[in-house]
Each structure stands twice: as structure tokens, then as C-alpha cells.
Design a protein around this motif. Structure first.
Motif, PDB file in Angstrom:
ATOM      1  N   TYR A 164       0.960  -1.107   0.164  1.00  0.00           N
ATOM      2  CA  TYR A 164      -0.037  -0.055  -0.180  1.00  0.00           C
ATOM      3  C   TYR A 164       0.743   1.307  -0.124  1.00  0.00           C
ATOM      4  O   TYR A 164       0.442   2.359   0.133  1.00  0.00           O
ATOM      5  CB  TYR A 164      -1.107   0.024   1.145  1.00  0.00           C
ATOM      6  N   LEU A 165       2.154   1.101  -0.337  1.00  0.00           N
ATOM      7  CA  LEU A 165       2.927   2.465  -0.390  1.00  0.00           C
ATOM      8  C   LEU A 165       2.724   3.187  -1.201  1.00  0.00           C
ATOM      9  O   LEU A 165       2.635   4.580  -0.883  1.00  0.00           O
ATOM     10  CB  LEU A 165       4.349   1.874  -0.457  1.00  0.00           C
ATOM     11  N   GLN A 166       2.229   2.973  -2.528  1.00  0.00           N
ATOM     12  CA  GLN A 166       1.427   4.065  -3.321  1.00  0.00           C
ATOM     13  C   GLN A 166       0.151   4.557  -2.920  1.00  0.00           C
ATOM     14  O   GLN A 166       0.218   5.901  -3.276  1.00  0.00           O
ATOM     15  CB  GLN A 166       1.171   3.268  -4.789  1.00  0.00           C
ATOM     16  N   ASP A 167      -0.585   4.201  -2.046  1.00  0.00           N
ATOM     17  CA  ASP A 167      -1.841   4.690  -1.809  1.00  0.00           C
ATOM     18  C   ASP A 167      -1.430   5.888  -0.622  1.00  0.00           C
ATOM     19  O   ASP A 167      -1.848   7.014  -0.604  1.00  0.00           O
ATOM     20  CB  ASP A 167      -2.572   3.593  -1.052  1.00  0.00           C
ATOM     21  N   LEU A 168      -0.260   5.326   0.192  1.00  0.00           N
ATOM     22  CA  LEU A 168       0.144   6.374   1.049  1.00  0.00           C
ATOM     23  C   LEU A 168       0.957   7.486   0.380  1.00  0.00           C
ATOM     24  O   LEU A 168       0.698   8.752   0.797  1.00  0.00           O
ATOM     25  CB  LEU A 168       1.300   5.636   2.082  1.00  0.00           C
ATOM     26  N   HIS A 169       1.573   7.374  -0.461  1.00  0.00           N
ATOM     27  CA  HIS A 169       2.227   8.334  -1.408  1.00  0.00           C
ATOM     28  C   HIS A 169       1.118   9.115  -1.975  1.00  0.00           C
ATOM     29  O   HIS A 169       1.199  10.373  -1.949  1.00  0.00           O
ATOM     30  CB  HIS A 169       3.056   7.636  -2.625  1.00  0.00           C
ATOM     31  N   ASP A 170       0.070   8.719  -2.623  1.00  0.00           N
ATOM     32  CA  ASP A 170      -0.983   9.472  -3.104  1.00  0.00           C
ATOM     33  C   ASP A 170      -1.666  10.364  -2.133  1.00  0.00           C
ATOM     34  O   ASP A 170      -2.308  11.432  -2.528  1.00  0.00           O
ATOM     35  CB  ASP A 170      -2.116   8.459  -3.889  1.00  0.00           C
ATOM     36  N   MET A 171      -1.967   9.934  -0.880  1.00  0.00           N
ATOM     37  CA  MET A 171      -2.620  10.568   0.008  1.00  0.00           C
ATOM     38  C   MET A 171      -1.789  11.876   0.427  1.00  0.00           C
ATOM     39  O   MET A 171      -2.473  13.032   0.623  1.00  0.00           O
ATOM     40  CB  MET A 171      -2.799   9.919   1.552  1.00  0.00           C
ATOM     41  N   VAL A 172      -0.428  11.753   0.783  1.00  0.00           N
ATOM     42  CA  VAL A 172       0.450  12.787   1.030  1.00  0.00           C
ATOM     43  C   VAL A 172       0.350  13.856  -0.072  1.00  0.00           C
ATOM     44  O   VAL A 172       0.324  15.005   0.234  1.00  0.00           O
ATOM     45  CB  VAL A 172       1.667  12.480   1.447  1.00  0.00           C
ATOM     46  N   LYS A 173       0.574  13.490  -1.365  1.00  0.00           N
ATOM     47  CA  LYS A 173       0.612  14.343  -2.469  1.00  0.00           C
ATOM     48  C   LYS A 173      -0.491  15.037  -2.657  1.00  0.00           C
ATOM     49  O   LYS A 173      -0.686  16.227  -2.919  1.00  0.00           O
ATOM     50  CB  LYS A 173       1.025  13.379  -3.812  1.00  0.00           C
ATOM     51  N   ARG A 174      -1.640  14.270  -2.432  1.00  0.00           N
ATOM     52  CA  ARG A 174      -3.001  14.930  -2.617  1.00  0.00           C
ATOM     53  C   ARG A 174      -3.428  16.124  -1.671  1.00  0.00           C
ATOM     54  O   ARG A 174      -3.767  17.186  -2.043  1.00  0.00           O
ATOM     55  CB  ARG A 174      -4.127  14.268  -2.655  1.00  0.00           C
ATOM     56  N   ASP A 175      -2.925  15.973  -0.265  1.00  0.00           N
ATOM     57  CA  ASP A 175      -3.249  16.823   0.822  1.00  0.00           C
ATOM     58  C   ASP A 175      -2.243  17.513   1.379  1.00  0.00           C
ATOM     59  O   ASP A 175      -2.602  18.526   2.077  1.00  0.00           O
ATOM     60  CB  ASP A 175      -3.753  15.751   1.868  1.00  0.00           C
ATOM     61  N   ARG A 176      -1.128  17.603   0.942  1.00  0.00           N
ATOM     62  CA  ARG A 176       0.116  18.270   1.300  1.00  0.00           C
ATOM     63  C   ARG A 176      -0.139  19.894   1.129  1.00  0.00           C
ATOM     64  O   ARG A 176       0.488  20.553   1.963  1.00  0.00           O
ATOM     65  CB  ARG A 176       1.350  17.777   0.874  1.00  0.00           C
ATOM     66  N   THR A 177      -1.023  20.387   0.300  1.00  0.00           N
ATOM     67  CA  THR A 177      -1.363  21.953   0.003  1.00  0.00           C
ATOM     68  C   THR A 177      -2.179  22.465   1.143  1.00  0.00           C
ATOM     69  O   THR A 177      -2.311  23.526   1.326  1.00  0.00           O
ATOM     70  CB  THR A 177      -1.569  22.299  -1.347  1.00  0.00           C
ATOM     71  N   HIS A 178      -2.679  21.462   1.844  1.00  0.00           N
ATOM     72  CA  HIS A 178      -3.737  21.963   3.140  1.00  0.00           C
ATOM     73  C   HIS A 178      -3.050  22.497   4.257  1.00  0.00           C
ATOM     74  O   HIS A 178      -2.258  21.650   4.969  1.00  0.00           O
ATOM     75  CB  HIS A 178      -4.665  20.949   3.337  1.00  0.00           C
ATOM     76  N   ALA A 179      -3.354  23.624   4.594  1.00  0.00           N
ATOM     77  CA  ALA A 179      -2.742  24.108   5.867  1.00  0.00           C
ATOM     78  C   ALA A 179      -3.178  23.397   6.885  1.00  0.00           C
ATOM     79  O   ALA A 179      -2.412  23.324   8.098  1.00  0.00           O
ATOM     80  CB  ALA A 179      -3.026  25.575   5.826  1.00  0.00           C
ATOM     81  N   CYS A 180      -4.159  22.793   7.167  1.00  0.00           N
ATOM     82  CA  CYS A 180      -4.852  22.215   8.386  1.00  0.00           C
ATOM     83  C   CYS A 180      -4.065  20.777   8.651  1.00  0.00           C
ATOM     84  O   CYS A 180      -4.314  20.512   9.539  1.00  0.00           O
ATOM     85  CB  CYS A 180      -6.468  21.877   7.760  1.00  0.00           C
TER      86      CYS A 180
END
Length: 266
Positions: free
Chosen positions: A130-146
Motif C-alpha cells: 500500500y506504499l503507493q496509496d500512502l504516497h497518493d494521500m500525501v501528494k493530494r493533501d500536502r497543500t492544505h494548511a490544516c
């Protein structure tokens, strides 16, 4: 002009516009695509002695865990219901939303950005497959200040056959995409934490945290999940003592707070 920082008390956001241009005839260019992104700017510092600092000011986390579902609609939760849930969380004095136990719809992070609520982004799929799933989560959400941390696993799911290898691979993936937020886990004191920067334990009292802090004084801690004291799963517990024992751990100075009450709405 100086940038005004985002915080839970004043969630200032800026609009960043991106354009993809393509060459036309001669020296002319035309816009092939464009998008606007809301962004906030802030600093996070997780410490092992005094908890979390946001923009160099100490912030005690007061949060609720949330399932990605709602009665009557299942996991197809409309934005207006999630907006209601964020308002309910804030009305109870909370400042943190824990994603239990998977990434949410992107619109939820946008609501948390706008309303000034920190997010604990989480996946429960803890395995090298599931390493790619973790990668995709971080890449998608990293611009959110929250977003304040990236959680790799929950409770017994943190104990895998290749636990250290998986932790280190997940941590490396996070650091390759976002060097400003820690890897984290809702784990057990007996488990390895080779690739986990920020640790938390479920339904633990002060003694558990104090013992772990004494043994590992450089590791930041947070109360990850607590206070499920009136659920049918825990009917043997005394409600009064359970609430006191489980909530007190988040109040000690070396603990960043609670993420953490299980749950806001189920």
C-alpha cells in the motif's frame, strides 16, 4: 507585503493561481489550462517536552476522531453534512479532526482550512503493497494548511510482519513529498517505532504516557484516541473513572493534547 499566517483562531488563506501556457504563432502565448488553489502559510513544531507549537505559539490539541460515514448516507457524505460536523466539533471547543481511519474527500480538508481546524490525516493500510496509496494521500493533501501529521496505521494494524521495513518505507515516501510534517501512528508501547516521528496510544492513562516518556524523552507524544466510555464495546468500564483516566493523559505538558475523543458522531 508580509504574509499573514494561518492558525486555528484566524485561518487566513490566499488564492494561488496557476496557468499552463502554450506557444502560439510568433511570440504569442495562450493559456491552455488554469486552476486556483487556496493555500495557507503556517509553521508546526512538534516537541517532546512541551507538545505542539503553531507559528511558535503553544497549542493544546482538543479533537475528535471521526468515521468517514454518516447515518442515512453511508460514506457518500454530502458537503453540507460535513460542514455541519465541522461546526459541531468547533461548537464543543475542539480544534482538531482525526481522519479515522482513512483519507477523506478533498472537500473536507477545504472546510477545515477555511474554518480553522487542524487535521490528522490517516491511512490504515499499513503494508508495503500500500506504499503507493500512502504516497497518493500525501501528494493530494500536502497543500492544505490544516494537515498537521501523516498517520501510517491504527492500533493492531501497526504490527505487521515487516513492521520496521514498512515504517521506514512509509516515512521515506512522506519525506520525499513533504518534509514539514511528521510520520505518526496510533500504536502500542510494545511495538517498534523505527520510522515513526510522532507517537500516540489508544485509551491510555497518564501512567502509560509517563512511563514511555521517561524511557524515550526525545519522542513527541499525543493522546490519539480516548474516552469511549459509554459504548457497548466497553460496557465493563465505569463511565466516571474512564473519562477521567483517559482524558487526563492529554493534559500533561509533554503531551500535545488529544486527537482523540471516540467519536464525534457515529
Amino acid at each position: 507585503p508580509a504574509v499573514e499566517l494561518w492558525s486555528v483562531s484566524k485561518p487566513v488563506l490566499y488564492n494561488a493561481q496557476f496557468q499552463l501556457e502554450e506557444a502560439g504563432g510568433g511570440t504569442s502565448w495562450s493559456v491552455a489550462d488554469a486552476m486556483n488553489v487556496s493555500v495557507g502559510f503556517r509553521t508546526l513544531n512538534w516537541t517532546s517536552e512541551h507538545g505542539l507549537f503553531v507559528n511558535s505559539r503553544k497549542l493544546k490539541l482538543r479533537g475528535f476522531s471521526n468515521h468517514d460515514s454518516f447515518a442515512g448516507v453511508g460514506t457518500a457524505v454530502p458537503d453540507r453534512i460535513n460542514l455541519f460536523r465541522v461546526h459541531a466539533l468547533k461548537a464543543l471547543g475542539a480544534n482538531t479532526w482525526r481522519m479515522a481511519h482513512n483519507p477523506y474527500s478533498s472537500s473536507v480538508y477545504g472546510l477545515l482550512d477555511i474554518l480553522g481546524v487542524l487535521a490528522w490525516d490517516e491511512t490504515r493500510d499499513f503494508s508495503l503493497i500500500y506504499l503507493q496509496d500512502l504516497h497518493d494521500m500525501v501528494k493530494r493533501d500536502r497543500t492544505h494548511a490544516c494537515v498537521a501529521a501523516w498517520s501510517l496505521c491504527n492500533e493492531y494494524e501497526c504490527h505487521q510482519e515487516k513492521m520496521n521495513q514498512t515504517q521506514l518505507a512509509f516515512q521515506a515516501s512522506i519525506n520525499s513529498l513533504d518534509g514539514g510534517r511528521p510520520s505518526a501512528a496510533n500504536t502500542k508501547t510494545s511495538y517498534s517505532f523505527a520510522g515513526i516521528d510522532l507517537l500516540g496510544f489508544s485509551h491510555g492513562d497518564v501512567a502509560i504516557y509517563a512511563q514511555f516518556h521517561a524511557a524515550h524523552p526525545s519522542k513527541p507524544l499525543v493522546l490519539r484516541e480516548c474516552c469511549s466510555c459509554i459504548s457497548q464495546r466497553l460496557s465493563a468500564r465505569s463511565e466516571g473513572s474512564c473519562m477521567h483516566d483517559q482524558s487526563t493523559a492529554g493534559s500533561v505538558d509533554f503531551n500535545a493534547g488529544s486527537l482523540g475523543v471516540w467519536t464525534l458522531m457515529d
